[in-house]
Structure formats: C-alpha cells, structure tokens
Design an enzyme around this catalytic site. Structure first.
Site, PDB file in Angstrom:
ATOM      1  N   LYS A 176       0.988  -1.016  -0.075  1.00 45.60           N
ATOM      2  CA  LYS A 176      -0.006   0.022   0.132  1.00 45.60           C
ATOM      3  C   LYS A 176       1.011   1.312   0.031  1.00 45.60           C
ATOM      4  O   LYS A 176       2.126   1.135   0.389  1.00 45.60           O
ATOM      5  CB  LYS A 176      -0.972   0.125   1.127  1.00 45.60           C
ATOM      6  CG  LYS A 176      -2.034   0.833   1.048  1.00 45.60           C
ATOM      7  CD  LYS A 176      -3.147   0.022   0.372  1.00 45.60           C
ATOM      8  CE  LYS A 176      -4.403   1.122   0.084  1.00 45.60           C
ATOM      9  NZ  LYS A 176      -5.458   0.171   0.029  1.00 45.60           N
ATOM     10  N   ASP A 186      -6.851   4.284  -4.709  1.00 47.98           N
ATOM     11  CA  ASP A 186      -7.447   4.321  -3.494  1.00 47.98           C
ATOM     12  C   ASP A 186      -8.157   5.374  -3.005  1.00 47.98           C
ATOM     13  O   ASP A 186      -8.426   6.273  -3.993  1.00 47.98           O
ATOM     14  CB  ASP A 186      -6.353   3.738  -2.561  1.00 47.98           C
ATOM     15  CG  ASP A 186      -6.977   2.946  -1.224  1.00 47.98           C
ATOM     16  OD1 ASP A 186      -7.500   2.044  -1.142  1.00 47.98           O
ATOM     17  OD2 ASP A 186      -7.091   3.578  -0.236  1.00 47.98           O
TER      18      ASP A 186
HETATM   19  N1  GLU Z   1      -7.072   0.179  -3.337  1.00 52.85           N
HETATM   20  C1  GLU Z   1      -7.956  -1.027  -3.660  1.00 52.85           C
HETATM   21  C2  GLU Z   1      -8.100  -2.016  -2.445  1.00 52.85           C
HETATM   22  O1  GLU Z   1      -7.837  -1.370  -1.260  1.00 52.85           O
HETATM   23  C3  GLU Z   1      -7.606  -1.502  -4.912  1.00 52.85           C
HETATM   24  C4  GLU Z   1      -6.040  -2.222  -5.042  1.00 52.85           C
HETATM   25  C5  GLU Z   1      -5.705  -2.707  -6.288  1.00 52.85           C
HETATM   26  O2  GLU Z   1      -6.335  -2.646  -7.064  1.00 52.85           O
HETATM   27  O3  GLU Z   1      -4.486  -3.055  -6.610  1.00 52.85           O
HETATM   28  O4  GLU Z   1      -8.450  -3.062  -2.612  1.00 52.85           O
END
Ligand code: GLU
Length: 416
Positions: free
Chosen positions: A105, A145
C-alpha cells in the site's frame, strides 16, 4: 487513539487466526512484519511558486505469493501505521481471492481537495519517481485508493515509462482504458461487493429485492454498490453519506438522482426530499444491510451493539475493530469482511495486469463474468471456512488467506 491504531489491529487479527489454524510461531512473526517500507519526503512546486515538502510511503508487506499489489491513497490523515495495516490487508485480500500477488500500500499526506490539478500532477509524478526503484510489473503494482483515480494512475504510468524509455502499462492498474486500462475496472469494487452481498443473502435465505440498505461513503466503492444494489437487485437504498454528512428517506432514494446531485453540488447533503443524517447515526439505522464504504474504525466497541443491520458488507478497508467484530458476532450480525467484500477492485486490477502483460484486451462481458465467478467462489469458501471453524467470516477468510501465504513461505523456505 492507540487502541484503534490500524496496524495494531492488523497484527491482532493475525494473532486471532493463528490460534484457529495452529500457525507456527515463527511463521506468525513473519506474517506480522512488513517486508519493506519506504518513506519519502519530496518537494512540489505549488501554483503560487512556493516549494512545499510532502511525505509519502510505500509499504510492501509480503511477496511470497507474487508481486506486491495495492493502492495509493492521498489523505491528510495518512500515517505509516495506517499504510502498514492497509498493506497487510492487501496481502490477505489477494490471498483469499487466490490472486498470484502479495500485498502493498502507498499513501501521501496531503489534502487533494485543496490542491489544483497541476499541483496534484506534480505531486503524483514526483512521488512516482521517488518510489520508482521499488515498483514495476514484476515487483509492486500500485492502483487507485482513497482520493486517487485513473488520472493519477496515468501520471504514474507515464512517469515510470519516461524513466525506462518505453511504455510500461503493467506498472499500475486502474488506468484509463485508452492507455491499457481494463473494461469494468472503474466500477469493479462496487460490483464485486454487490455480488458478495447477493451470494450472502442467498445463502442466509434473506430477500435482497426490497431489502433496505444504508451506505456510508459515496466514493468509487459506495456510490457504485448503492447504484448496483438498486438497479440490478431491486434493493431500497434508504440512506447514503459522504464526508460532509448524510441523507435519509425511509421510502428509498434514487441513486441516479443522488449521483446527479453530488456531481452538481459536490456533496449528497441538500438532496431534495431527504432528511439530514449524520455519518454516526447512519450506521445505527434499522436497515437490512449496512455498507461502510468510507474509512477505518467506523464500527467500534462504542457503537457495535447499536448496529441493527443483519448484514454488514465492508466496502471500505478496516471499518470494524476486533472488539466490534466480537460484539457483532455475538449479536448474530453477519459481517462480510473487507478482504472479501471490497476485493472486486483488486480482482479486476489483476485482470488488467494480465491483459497488459499479454497485450490482449477483453470485452466487458468477459471481465464481469470472470469477476462474478471469482467473487462467488471466494464468498462460498469464506462462509464454509467460518462454519468449519465456528468463527466469524473475517476469521474464516483469514484462515484461508493466511494459510495460503504461510504455505508459500514454507515451500519456498527461508533464504539463505
Ligand atoms: N485500493 C483498492 C483496494 O484497497 C484496490 C487495490 C488494487 O487494485 O491493487 O483493494
């Protein structure tokens, strides 16, 4: 509040499941430690000519099962511990969906609502450049996100590609379709959540048609799940909210009209024919289904006993604390945990990455039917696991996810 530190919660969740699946202590310690953390402080030229220094993070929690995957959020309250927790949750999310990924993240401490497009572009490009040594299609693949979107991803993809000297679409997912994005990625988180809710109501013998729903958060996840539940499943959305407050109408709200209102005014508040409701009161409404789709720590030991919904579908990451989980389980409220309920986004991110690597793109029908299959299968596996161990769905999901990562670690062994 220390008790609601997201990373402490993420570690506690591992301790809970470790007992259930008899996890070896050494492996448990590995699974509580982020593998790699990068903090960057970088200057951005603001519109008034001043330089401003921003702080950002990228945490790669675990890559035993494949390249790391996870979004980047822009928010004034981003902390390193929050990003660590979110990177752990991405690891379990990818694992429970059986995607060949680890978890990561990123976050930048900033207030995107107070920045111009030019400032956001310069911030994004500089942050992308700062983290470029540790991202790439085979290492770590960011995505959108909270308060980042397909345009943010386009800037990251371009910045990374400029450094390489050729286009690298597979470095991020959630891109615009014109530059290697996937059909269906934009609504995938909400659509996946709708599928999981549909499967859960079926398994529990609940009727989704006419069921009442409250949704906290009206961003990419919340607005889409609300719209699809109304449009495709005939549910009645009685309340929605955003960061500025909520609206309620016991006879139901038209999501199409609420969306038009939000697009026009920037908020759901003030929607004609609806009562005002606070974000806190929305959670306690007497509805069939509650969808927290905003930020962490919304359902805690302070309000969990007042939740009246029969089903809580976590479109947000980390909205429920472990204490609240216990209270909800005792009160027979079914929780569809974040790592399952909002995994539609990363699932279609995976499809996007596969399409980018192959240079072969799928029609929307293929994307959605594959998404539906993955969501339904994973939901059934989680519900079976929860039943098998006699635990709530979160621990049921963690049992599957953590076991898969632990197996990968055992099979690979420890280097050297
Ligand atoms: N931000 C989204 C999540 O928390 C998607 C993450 C992604 O697609 O890599 O799952």
């Amino acid at each position: 509040m220390a008790e609601n530190n997201p990373f402490e919660i993420a570690k506690k969740q591992i301790d809970i499941v470790a007992k259930v699946i008899n996890l070896n202590d050494g492996v448990r310690d590995i699974l509580k430690s982020p593998k790699r953390e990068l903090t960057v402080n970088f200057p951005v030229r603001m519109d008034n000519g001043d330089y401003k220094v921003f702080t950002g993070y990228r945490v790669q929690f675990n890559m035993a099962r494949g390249p790391c995957k996870g979004g980047i959020r822009y928010h004034p309250q981003v902390t390193l511990d929050e990003v660590r927790a979110l990177s752990a949750w991405m690891t379990w999310k990818c694992s429970v969906m059986n995607l060949p990924y680890g978890g990561a993240k990123g976050g930048v401490i900033c207030n995107p609502k107070q920045m111009s497009r030019g400032e956001l572009e310069r911030l994004t490009r500089r942050f992308a450049s700062e983290i470029s040594p540790i991202i790439g299609p085979e290492i770590d693949v960011p995505a959108p996100d909270v308060y980042t979107d397909s345009q943010t991803m386009a800037w990251i993809m371009d910045t990374y590609s400029m450094q390489k000297g050729y286009s690298v679409p597979g470095v991020v997912t959630g891109k615009p379709i014109a530059i290697g994005g996937s059909e269906g990625r934009g609504e995938a988180t909400g659509r996946g959540c709708m599928y999981v809710i549909r499967e859960a109501t079926k398994r529990q013998g609940m009727k989704l048609k006419g069921a009442t729903v409250a949704v906290q958060g009206f961003g990419n996840a919340g607005s889409v799940v609300a719209h699809l539940l109304e449009e495709e499943q005939g549910a009645k959305i009685v309340a929605v909210s955003d960061s500025k407050g909520g609206i309620y109408n016991k006879d139901g709200l038209s999501m199409k009209k609420v969306m038009e209102h939000k697009n026009k005014t920037g908020e759901v508040s003030g929607f004609p024919g609806a009562q005002k409701i606070s974000n806190e009161d929305l959670l306690k409404l007497d509805v069939d289904i509650l969808v927290p789709a905003a930020l962490e720590n919304q359902i805690t030991n302070k309000n969990a006993s007042q939740i009246k919904a029969k089903l809580v579908a976590e479109a947000a990451n980390g909205p429920t604390t472990p204490e609240a989980d216990e209270i909800l389980f005792k009160n027979k409220v079914t929780v569809l945990p974040d790592i399952l309920a909002n995994a539609g986004g990363v699932t279609v991110s995976y499809f996007e990455w596969v399409q980018d690597l192959q240079g072969f793109f799928w029609p929307i029908e293929d994307v959605n039917s594959k998404l539906e299959a993955v969501m339904s299968k994973s939901y059934q596996a989680v519900a079976d696991s929860a039943e098998k161990y006699g635990v709530n769905n979160r621990t049921g999901a963690y049992a599957i996810a953590v076991d898969r990562v632990a197996t990968a670690i055992r099979l690979r062994g420890i280097y050297p």
